[in-house]
Scaffold this motif. Sequence first.
Motif, mmCIF file in Angstrom:
data_model
loop_
_atom_site.group_PDB
_atom_site.id
_atom_site.type_symbol
_atom_site.label_atom_id
_atom_site.label_comp_id
_atom_site.label_asym_id
_atom_site.label_seq_id
_atom_site.Cartn_x
_atom_site.Cartn_y
_atom_site.Cartn_z
ATOM 1 N N UNK A 1 0.832 -1.214 0.000
ATOM 2 C CA UNK A 1 0.000 0.000 0.000
ATOM 3 C C UNK A 1 0.862 1.257 0.000
ATOM 4 N N UNK A 2 1.949 1.239 0.800
ATOM 5 C CA UNK A 2 2.824 2.409 0.851
ATOM 6 C C UNK A 2 3.508 2.629 -0.492
ATOM 7 N N UNK A 3 4.002 1.549 -1.093
ATOM 8 C CA UNK A 3 4.669 1.641 -2.396
ATOM 9 C C UNK A 3 3.716 2.201 -3.441
ATOM 10 N N UNK A 4 2.506 1.662 -3.489
ATOM 11 C CA UNK A 4 1.529 2.098 -4.495
ATOM 12 C C UNK A 4 1.158 3.559 -4.287
ATOM 13 N N UNK A 5 0.995 3.961 -3.020
ATOM 14 C CA UNK A 5 0.603 5.345 -2.729
ATOM 15 C C UNK A 5 1.645 6.346 -3.219
ATOM 16 N N UNK A 6 2.930 6.054 -2.925
ATOM 17 C CA UNK A 6 3.998 6.967 -3.332
ATOM 18 C C UNK A 6 4.120 6.997 -4.854
ATOM 19 N N UNK A 7 4.066 5.837 -5.474
ATOM 20 C CA UNK A 7 4.179 5.771 -6.934
ATOM 21 C C UNK A 7 3.003 6.482 -7.593
ATOM 22 N N UNK A 8 1.816 6.326 -7.021
ATOM 23 C CA UNK A 8 0.629 6.967 -7.607
ATOM 24 C C UNK A 8 0.763 8.491 -7.579
ATOM 25 N N UNK A 9 1.251 9.042 -6.475
ATOM 26 C CA UNK A 9 1.437 10.492 -6.406
ATOM 27 C C UNK A 9 2.482 10.953 -7.420
ATOM 28 N N UNK A 10 3.563 10.179 -7.532
ATOM 29 C CA UNK A 10 4.613 10.530 -8.490
ATOM 30 C C UNK A 10 4.093 10.443 -9.926
ATOM 31 N N UNK A 11 3.261 9.428 -10.196
ATOM 32 C CA UNK A 11 2.708 9.267 -11.543
ATOM 33 C C UNK A 11 1.793 10.427 -11.904
ATOM 34 N N UNK A 12 1.003 10.899 -10.931
ATOM 35 C CA UNK A 12 0.126 12.035 -11.187
ATOM 36 C C UNK A 12 0.953 13.287 -11.489
ATOM 37 N N UNK A 13 2.030 13.486 -10.723
ATOM 38 C CA UNK A 13 2.902 14.627 -10.994
ATOM 39 C C UNK A 13 3.505 14.504 -12.387
ATOM 40 N N UNK A 14 3.940 13.310 -12.758
ATOM 41 C CA UNK A 14 4.544 13.118 -14.078
ATOM 42 C C UNK A 14 3.525 13.371 -15.190
ATOM 43 N N UNK A 15 2.292 12.897 -14.992
ATOM 44 C CA UNK A 15 1.255 13.106 -16.001
ATOM 45 C C UNK A 15 1.004 14.596 -16.218
ATOM 46 N N UNK A 16 0.901 15.346 -15.121
ATOM 47 C CA UNK A 16 0.667 16.786 -15.235
ATOM 48 C C UNK A 16 1.848 17.489 -15.900
ATOM 49 N N UNK A 17 3.072 17.079 -15.545
ATOM 50 C CA UNK A 17 4.260 17.681 -16.141
ATOM 51 C C UNK A 17 4.282 17.483 -17.651
ATOM 52 N N UNK A 18 3.994 16.251 -18.089
ATOM 53 C CA UNK A 18 4.006 15.970 -19.528
ATOM 54 C C UNK A 18 2.879 16.690 -20.238
ATOM 55 N N UNK A 19 1.736 16.814 -19.575
ATOM 56 C CA UNK A 19 0.614 17.529 -20.174
ATOM 57 C C UNK A 19 0.964 19.002 -20.370
ATOM 58 N N UNK A 20 1.591 19.597 -19.362
ATOM 59 C CA UNK A 20 1.990 20.998 -19.481
ATOM 60 C C UNK A 20 3.033 21.167 -20.583
ATOM 61 N N UNK A 21 3.988 20.232 -20.668
ATOM 62 C CA UNK A 21 4.987 20.314 -21.736
ATOM 63 C C UNK A 21 4.319 20.241 -23.106
ATOM 64 N N UNK A 22 3.326 19.375 -23.226
ATOM 65 C CA UNK A 22 2.619 19.247 -24.495
ATOM 66 C C UNK A 22 1.886 20.536 -24.842
ATOM 67 N N UNK A 23 1.228 21.147 -23.835
ATOM 68 C CA UNK A 23 0.514 22.402 -24.069
ATOM 69 C C UNK A 23 1.479 23.508 -24.471
ATOM 70 N N UNK A 24 2.619 23.595 -23.771
ATOM 71 C CA UNK A 24 3.584 24.645 -24.076
ATOM 72 C C UNK A 24 4.209 24.440 -25.452
ATOM 73 N N UNK A 25 4.398 23.187 -25.829
ATOM 74 C CA UNK A 25 4.916 22.905 -27.160
ATOM 75 C C UNK A 25 3.908 23.307 -28.222
ATOM 76 N N UNK A 26 2.624 23.013 -27.954
ATOM 77 C CA UNK A 26 1.571 23.396 -28.897
ATOM 78 C C UNK A 26 1.492 24.909 -29.029
#
Length: 476
Positions: free
Chosen positions: A112-137
């Motif tokens: 549960x601890x592993x999944x929780x930390x990874x899930x938060x990191x994955x959400x941050x990564x998703x938002x980062x890539x989305x912002x990069x895509x928007x800025x590139x557009x």
Amino acid sequence: MGDDQSIGVIYVEDDDDVRIGGVQALELAGFSVSGFASVESASGSVRADMPFVVVCDVRLRGRSGLDWLSDLRRLDQDLPVILITGHGDISMAVQAMRTGAYDFIEKPCSSEQLISVVRRAAEKRRLTLEVRSLRSALADRNGIEASLLGRSPQIQEVRRLVSTLAATNVDVTIYGETGTGKDVVARCLHNHSGRRGGNYVAVNCGGLPESLVESELFGHEVGAFTGATRQRIGKIEYASGGTLFLDEIESMPLSVQVKLLRSLQDRSIERVGTNKAIAVDCRVVAASKVNLLELSEKRLFRADLYYRLGVAFIELPPLRERREDIPLLFEHFTLDAARRFERDAPILDEQTMSHLLAYSWPGNVRELRNVADRFVLGVLDSKAVNKSGFGTSDVSLPRQLENIERSIIEDALRRKQGDVQATAALLSIPKQTLYDKIKRLSVNVDQGGCGRPLRVLRSRRTVGRTDRPAHAGPDS
């Protein structure tokens, strides 16, 4: 959990049992996981902008996780790297976080601890890539597309009309609610026309005192009235060779409309205090929040001026009707505010973006820009956000989707003046389905602008009758 399942995991651990257990736990949580026994074997799978997070043990045979962290930071400084540490390595892990690690997990850890930390990191990564895509557009846009941002069908149609009309000298009338960007469209028409070398002159007809309107538009001669101590060139004359933008033209006094009509027909003006005609050659772009034809039928706007201006029309959709454009627009305004305020452009979290998408935006694009300014300044706290009309409390994804659906239905009912059958046709759903949604979502028809509460029938049998909600007043 949003879209974090689209973010994969690179898991590096040299203990086979621990690695197999970690990989299985993350896969059961919905992640795509690639397991490796060493940094050397994992390095070839990592690249900049990849949709992954990295989980790596600190002490490994071969290169350590700390050594690899430095390489990963140089490759992609926003890549979340989670370190797995033994008890004696905690101080070292804390220091690693100061140099860029996302988080650390102490051995032994629960699934549960592993999944929780990874899930938060994955959400941050998703938002980062989305912002990069928007800025590139945003960076790849040019011409009209750089000024009229958006991917929605409505804004694509606006760009098409602007592109078609800009190359002509035809007068244009722009319709749109406050804050939809009528001035931006008018400037696009000017900047992409053969008149771009001339002046772009904007006049807010609603902001001029009636006693000064004629002088502002047509100019005046010395002594034309008390205080006229020197000659003044009017807005129309100054716009000759360029574009005259008449914003809020519906508020222009009827007496001035007569003189404007004559000037547009003759393409000449007479300054106040003289009978000498001065030739002018300007394109007129008018803008209004209300339908000028309807005003003319009520004798609140001159019909002959309407028909003189009403050659080509561009209707700007309110922001609530093109919600898919909100992320791109908000990122554009965020970058602009960061430049103006000399701040770093922050990344928007998923919860706040959900609120932005669900909000009705009565102030349209202008209001969105103000919110982006507060976001960059770091004052988009609970008090500031509540003043903007959307809250900061935790809201589940189903509730957020309900809020968006309710807002769309209320707006459609408003546009169709409470006519359920017409609203169902607009939304491309059966009338029975619309009735069910109105009841389930507790749709507030007053908020949608229909003038009175909609009477929701209580059973499928009664829904099938010919009863229908009373129609309300015109669109606001």
